[in-house]
Design an enzyme around this catalytic site. Structure first.
Site, PDB file in Angstrom:
ATOM      1  N   ARG A  56     -64.162 -31.129  25.544  1.00 60.16           N
ATOM      2  CA  ARG A  56     -63.665 -29.897  24.902  1.00 60.16           C
ATOM      3  C   ARG A  56     -62.574 -30.221  23.875  1.00 60.16           C
ATOM      4  O   ARG A  56     -62.523 -29.615  22.810  1.00 60.16           O
ATOM      5  CB  ARG A  56     -63.139 -28.923  25.968  1.00 60.16           C
ATOM      6  N   ARG A 116     -65.072 -21.038  16.323  1.00 58.98           N
ATOM      7  CA  ARG A 116     -64.854 -22.405  16.808  1.00 58.98           C
ATOM      8  C   ARG A 116     -65.382 -23.459  15.857  1.00 58.98           C
ATOM      9  O   ARG A 116     -65.313 -24.644  16.154  1.00 58.98           O
ATOM     10  CB  ARG A 116     -65.559 -22.563  18.158  1.00 58.98           C
ATOM     11  N   ARG A 155     -54.846 -25.594  36.389  1.00 59.75           N
ATOM     12  CA  ARG A 155     -55.796 -24.495  36.587  1.00 59.75           C
ATOM     13  C   ARG A 155     -57.002 -24.970  37.397  1.00 59.75           C
ATOM     14  O   ARG A 155     -57.557 -24.225  38.193  1.00 59.75           O
ATOM     15  CB  ARG A 155     -56.257 -23.944  35.237  1.00 59.75           C
ATOM     16  N   ARG A 172     -62.470 -23.800  37.695  1.00 60.92           N
ATOM     17  CA  ARG A 172     -63.415 -23.436  36.636  1.00 60.92           C
ATOM     18  C   ARG A 172     -64.364 -24.611  36.373  1.00 60.92           C
ATOM     19  O   ARG A 172     -63.915 -25.761  36.331  1.00 60.92           O
ATOM     20  CB  ARG A 172     -62.622 -23.072  35.363  1.00 60.92           C
ATOM     21  N   LYS A 202     -54.231 -19.342  24.908  1.00 59.39           N
ATOM     22  CA  LYS A 202     -54.850 -18.211  24.200  1.00 59.39           C
ATOM     23  C   LYS A 202     -55.138 -17.050  25.152  1.00 59.39           C
ATOM     24  O   LYS A 202     -54.749 -15.914  24.893  1.00 59.39           O
ATOM     25  CB  LYS A 202     -56.162 -18.643  23.517  1.00 59.39           C
TER      26      LYS A 202
HETATM   27  P1  AP5 Z   1     -55.110 -20.416  29.049  1.00 60.95           P
HETATM   28  O1  AP5 Z   1     -54.356 -19.228  28.626  1.00 60.95           O
HETATM   29  O2  AP5 Z   1     -56.330 -20.222  29.901  1.00 60.95           O
HETATM   30  O3  AP5 Z   1     -55.475 -21.297  27.777  1.00 60.95           O
HETATM   31  P2  AP5 Z   1     -56.664 -21.139  26.767  1.00 60.95           P
HETATM   32  O4  AP5 Z   1     -56.135 -21.552  25.442  1.00 60.95           O
HETATM   33  O5  AP5 Z   1     -57.279 -19.771  26.866  1.00 60.95           O
HETATM   34  O6  AP5 Z   1     -57.584 -22.271  27.341  1.00 60.95           O
HETATM   35  P3  AP5 Z   1     -59.070 -22.312  27.826  1.00 60.95           P
HETATM   36  O7  AP5 Z   1     -59.191 -23.630  28.539  1.00 60.95           O
HETATM   37  O8  AP5 Z   1     -59.482 -21.101  28.576  1.00 60.95           O
HETATM   38  O9  AP5 Z   1     -59.752 -22.337  26.421  1.00 60.95           O
HETATM   39  P4  AP5 Z   1     -61.079 -22.852  25.955  1.00 60.95           P
HETATM   40  O10 AP5 Z   1     -60.998 -22.600  24.499  1.00 60.95           O
HETATM   41  O11 AP5 Z   1     -61.427 -24.246  26.377  1.00 60.95           O
HETATM   42  O12 AP5 Z   1     -62.111 -21.950  26.795  1.00 60.95           O
HETATM   43  P5  AP5 Z   1     -63.005 -20.697  26.454  1.00 60.95           P
HETATM   44  O13 AP5 Z   1     -63.034 -19.869  27.650  1.00 60.95           O
HETATM   45  O14 AP5 Z   1     -62.669 -20.100  25.132  1.00 60.95           O
HETATM   46  O15 AP5 Z   1     -54.103 -21.419  29.763  1.00 60.95           O
HETATM   47  C1  AP5 Z   1     -54.540 -22.583  30.405  1.00 60.95           C
HETATM   48  C2  AP5 Z   1     -53.689 -22.818  31.652  1.00 60.95           C
HETATM   49  O16 AP5 Z   1     -52.334 -23.040  31.263  1.00 60.95           O
HETATM   50  C3  AP5 Z   1     -53.653 -21.632  32.614  1.00 60.95           C
HETATM   51  O17 AP5 Z   1     -53.662 -22.092  33.926  1.00 60.95           O
HETATM   52  C4  AP5 Z   1     -52.332 -20.914  32.284  1.00 60.95           C
HETATM   53  O18 AP5 Z   1     -51.810 -20.241  33.385  1.00 60.95           O
HETATM   54  C5  AP5 Z   1     -51.455 -22.073  31.836  1.00 60.95           C
HETATM   55  N1  AP5 Z   1     -50.490 -21.692  30.809  1.00 60.95           N
HETATM   56  C6  AP5 Z   1     -50.729 -20.948  29.688  1.00 60.95           C
HETATM   57  N2  AP5 Z   1     -49.598 -20.813  28.957  1.00 60.95           N
HETATM   58  C7  AP5 Z   1     -48.627 -21.492  29.637  1.00 60.95           C
HETATM   59  C8  AP5 Z   1     -47.247 -21.723  29.374  1.00 60.95           C
HETATM   60  N3  AP5 Z   1     -46.627 -21.222  28.293  1.00 60.95           N
HETATM   61  N4  AP5 Z   1     -46.563 -22.462  30.274  1.00 60.95           N
HETATM   62  C9  AP5 Z   1     -47.172 -22.973  31.362  1.00 60.95           C
HETATM   63  N5  AP5 Z   1     -48.479 -22.777  31.672  1.00 60.95           N
HETATM   64  C10 AP5 Z   1     -49.201 -22.053  30.808  1.00 60.95           C
HETATM   65  O19 AP5 Z   1     -64.437 -21.396  26.239  1.00 60.95           O
HETATM   66  C11 AP5 Z   1     -65.118 -22.046  27.291  1.00 60.95           C
HETATM   67  C12 AP5 Z   1     -66.463 -22.577  26.801  1.00 60.95           C
HETATM   68  O20 AP5 Z   1     -67.296 -21.465  26.362  1.00 60.95           O
HETATM   69  C13 AP5 Z   1     -66.418 -23.502  25.579  1.00 60.95           C
HETATM   70  O21 AP5 Z   1     -66.139 -24.837  25.934  1.00 60.95           O
HETATM   71  C14 AP5 Z   1     -67.843 -23.316  25.021  1.00 60.95           C
HETATM   72  O22 AP5 Z   1     -68.791 -24.025  25.749  1.00 60.95           O
HETATM   73  C15 AP5 Z   1     -68.086 -21.821  25.236  1.00 60.95           C
HETATM   74  N6  AP5 Z   1     -67.662 -21.020  24.086  1.00 60.95           N
HETATM   75  C16 AP5 Z   1     -66.668 -20.074  24.054  1.00 60.95           C
HETATM   76  N7  AP5 Z   1     -66.551 -19.559  22.833  1.00 60.95           N
HETATM   77  C17 AP5 Z   1     -67.468 -20.188  22.054  1.00 60.95           C
HETATM   78  C18 AP5 Z   1     -67.800 -20.118  20.675  1.00 60.95           C
HETATM   79  N8  AP5 Z   1     -67.153 -19.301  19.848  1.00 60.95           N
HETATM   80  N9  AP5 Z   1     -68.813 -20.899  20.226  1.00 60.95           N
HETATM   81  C19 AP5 Z   1     -69.485 -21.717  21.037  1.00 60.95           C
HETATM   82  N10 AP5 Z   1     -69.204 -21.857  22.351  1.00 60.95           N
HETATM   83  C20 AP5 Z   1     -68.201 -21.102  22.855  1.00 60.95           C
END
Ligand code: AP5
Length: 192
Positions: A144, A88, A127, A133, A13
């Site tokens: 997660r 979420r 990552r 992270r 994402k």
């Molecule tokens: P990346 O692009 O970072 O993937 P992502 O889907 O953004 O994954 P995240 O782990 O960041 O998502 P998340 O939903 O757990 O975290 P968030 O920050 O929203 O890609 C991941 C890796 O893969 C990278 O290294 C990238 O380079 C690689 N990659 C990507 N595409 C690729 C491809 N095609 N080929 C190869 N490699 C690839 O949330 C974190 C925390 O915040 C949550 O757990 C929660 O505690 C809190 N939070 C956030 N939003 C809310 C909400 N709405 N409500 C409550 N709590 C929340």
């Protein structure tokens, strides 16, 4: 263009939102990034969120909605946005729907990035080594993924029922996945 990216942790994402932001010329609104900025700043909100995030659980709906209302009140989102990390759960989906109707900015597309769990785990492990992270350790990743299955997956159905869902294969190179998203949203991709 108003677009929300859906998908499990590690589905790409954030990676694709950064590219779409340049392509569509609209801001990337990531609730994960907003929360991490609060944690880094040591704000009251950040202190409340820090441990919850490190455990891989969801921060409270109330905190998130306040943060989002604040972000959408900024003028740069008036021409559209790419939302990543919200909603979420179904309560957040309903709250977002209400917020967007209130400000007259209904969602154009919900793009679901589909990636098998084994690859999600592999990407996050990569990552973890590169960036360290706080929530990329195996225990938090397990949590997660569990939270995603139990609370976030039903949001996909919410957008399907609203006729806004488009599912994209998230396996492949960065350009390949990006091109699939652009194709999926092509009919309105030139709308500001
Ligand atoms: P990346 O692009 O970072 O993937 P992502 O889907 O953004 O994954 P995240 O782990 O960041 O998502 P998340 O939903 O757990 O975290 P968030 O920050 O929203 O890609 C991941 C890796 O893969 C990278 O290294 C990238 O380079 C690689 N990659 C990507 N595409 C690729 C491809 N095609 N080929 C190869 N490699 C690839 O949330 C974190 C925390 O915040 C949550 O757990 C929660 O505690 C809190 N939070 C956030 N939003 C809310 C909400 N709405 N409500 C409550 N709590 C929340």
């Amino acid at each position: 263009m108003r677009l929300v990216l859906l998908g499990a942790p590690g589905s790409g994402k954030g990676t694709q939102a950064a590219r779409l932001k340049d392509h569509l010329q609209v801001p990337h609104v990531s609730t994960g990034d907003l929360l991490r900025a609060e944690v880094a700043a040591g704000s009251k909100l950040g202190l409340a969120a820090k441990e919850v995030m490190a455990r891989g659980e969801l921060v409270s709906d109330e905190i998130l909605l306040g943060m989002l209302e604040d972000r959408f009140s900024r003028p740069d989102t008036r021409g559209g946005f790419i939302l990543d990390g919200y909603p979420r759960n179904l309560a957040q989906a309903a709250a977002l729907d209400a917020l967007l109707s209130r400000i007259g900015q209904p969602m154009d597309y919900a793009v679901q990035l589909e990636v098998p769990t084994s690859l999600l785990v592999e990407r996050i492990a990569g990552r973890a080594k590169a960036e360290g992270r706080a929530d990329d350790n195996p225990e938090s990743v397990r949590k997660r993924l569990e939270v995603y299955d139990n609370q976030t997956a039903p949001v996909v159905e919410f957008y399907r029922q609203h006729g806004q869902l488009t599912v994209v294969d998230g396996v492949g190179g960065l350009d390949e996945v990006f091109n699939r998203i652009i194709e999926a949203i092509a009919p309105t991709a030139d709308v500001g």
